[in-house]
Design a protein around this motif. Structure first.
Motif, mmCIF file in Angstrom:
data_model
loop_
_atom_site.group_PDB
_atom_site.id
_atom_site.type_symbol
_atom_site.label_atom_id
_atom_site.label_comp_id
_atom_site.label_asym_id
_atom_site.label_seq_id
_atom_site.Cartn_x
_atom_site.Cartn_y
_atom_site.Cartn_z
ATOM 1 N N THR A 1 0.814 -1.224 -0.074
ATOM 2 C CA THR A 1 0.024 0.112 -0.051
ATOM 3 C C THR A 1 0.845 1.202 -0.007
ATOM 4 N N PHE A 2 0.641 2.336 -0.690
ATOM 5 C CA PHE A 2 1.194 3.447 -0.874
ATOM 6 C C PHE A 2 0.903 4.340 0.499
ATOM 7 N N VAL A 3 1.964 4.861 1.026
ATOM 8 C CA VAL A 3 1.825 5.899 2.392
ATOM 9 C C VAL A 3 2.518 6.997 1.667
ATOM 10 N N PRO A 4 1.986 7.858 1.790
ATOM 11 C CA PRO A 4 2.896 9.277 1.375
ATOM 12 C C PRO A 4 3.509 9.640 2.530
ATOM 13 N N LYS A 5 4.751 10.380 2.406
ATOM 14 C CA LYS A 5 5.666 10.839 3.355
ATOM 15 C C LYS A 5 4.937 12.016 3.779
ATOM 16 N N PRO A 6 5.250 12.420 5.269
ATOM 17 C CA PRO A 6 4.796 13.170 5.784
ATOM 18 C C PRO A 6 5.476 14.745 5.249
ATOM 19 N N LYS A 7 4.761 15.864 5.376
ATOM 20 C CA LYS A 7 5.608 17.089 5.201
ATOM 21 C C LYS A 7 6.839 17.253 6.062
ATOM 22 N N GLY A 8 7.661 17.649 5.423
ATOM 23 C CA GLY A 8 8.867 17.970 6.523
ATOM 24 C C GLY A 8 8.817 19.382 6.721
ATOM 25 N N TYR A 9 9.827 19.563 7.913
ATOM 26 C CA TYR A 9 9.945 21.202 8.383
ATOM 27 C C TYR A 9 11.253 21.229 8.126
ATOM 28 N N ASN A 10 11.539 22.724 8.159
ATOM 29 C CA ASN A 10 13.041 23.149 7.811
ATOM 30 C C ASN A 10 13.615 22.915 9.473
ATOM 31 N N ARG A 11 15.015 22.355 9.068
ATOM 32 C CA ARG A 11 15.821 22.041 10.100
ATOM 33 C C ARG A 11 16.286 23.396 10.712
ATOM 34 N N ILE A 12 15.943 23.897 11.854
ATOM 35 C CA ILE A 12 16.577 25.113 12.423
ATOM 36 C C ILE A 12 17.452 24.965 13.816
ATOM 37 N N GLU A 13 18.592 25.208 13.433
ATOM 38 C CA GLU A 13 19.564 25.020 14.684
ATOM 39 C C GLU A 13 19.524 26.154 15.638
ATOM 40 N N LEU A 14 18.962 25.912 17.094
ATOM 41 C CA LEU A 14 18.921 27.066 17.866
ATOM 42 C C LEU A 14 19.975 26.758 18.778
#
Length: 192
Positions: A21-34
């Protein structure tokens, strides 16, 4: 024989092909270094003093209103500003009321896009109370405050990002800068 070979081929095809079954990848977020903020004292040329994040640059306000003590604390890395505005109250109740109304009016102008505006009061080490306003939704200013000694000084701060990135992606940065803004308030002193 042909039927036997045909059956073997069909059985091989049916058992050899796995269906997934095809499972779409979840949206990613920008990696922000704090990194943790380091604070330095504001130069003593202002009628107010506080510790501000060392990672920011002080930019004098160049808006159409030429106010000597208005500054932006600019975060180059995040393309964000904490806009600091200052006004003298001069023991005038009318001036204080006008400044407070302006502060609330500026916050409420974001009400078109905000789905909530949460207001709270923070008791500062100096004994003053600061009013904090946190705006939720796709608003240009996610966190604002104002503080006054009621007789001489009024200071307002507002966080603005110069980016079209969605606020849910910016949440870690917003929370980080919000802590910096609370530190500004906790170290605020008026020059008498």
């Amino acid at each position: 024989m042909r039927i036997l070979v045909g059956c073997i081929i069909i059985v091989s095809l049916l058992t050899g092909c796995e269906t997934s079954t095809f499972v779409p990848k979840p949206k990613g977020y920008n990696r922000i270094e704090l990194s943790p903020s380091q604070y330095v004292p504001l130069p003593d040329s202002f009628p107010y003093q506080f510790e501000y994040p060392q990672a920011t640059t002080i930019i004098l306000d160049k808006s159409w209103i030429s106010e000597r003590y208005w500054i932006d604390l600019h975060y180059e890395q995040y393309n964000a500003d904490i806009q600091i505005t200052y006004k003298r109250v001069n023991n005038s109740r009318e001036t204080l009321v006008e400044l407070l109304q302006d502060s609330y009016k500026l916050t409420s102008e974001h009400g078109v896009k905000a789905y909530s505006i949460d207001e709270s009061v923070l008791r500062l080490p100096s004994g003053m109370n600061a009013t904090l306003m946190e705006l939720s939704g796709e608003v240009p200013s996610q966190f604002q405050f104002h503080v006054t000694d009621s007789t001489k000084n009024f200071l307002r701060g507002a966080l603005y990002f110069k980016t079209s990135t969605a606020n849910d992606s910016l949440r870690p940065v917003i929370d980080h800068i919000k802590l910096d803004m609370v530190h500004i308030l906790n170290t605020l002193k008026w020059d008498e």
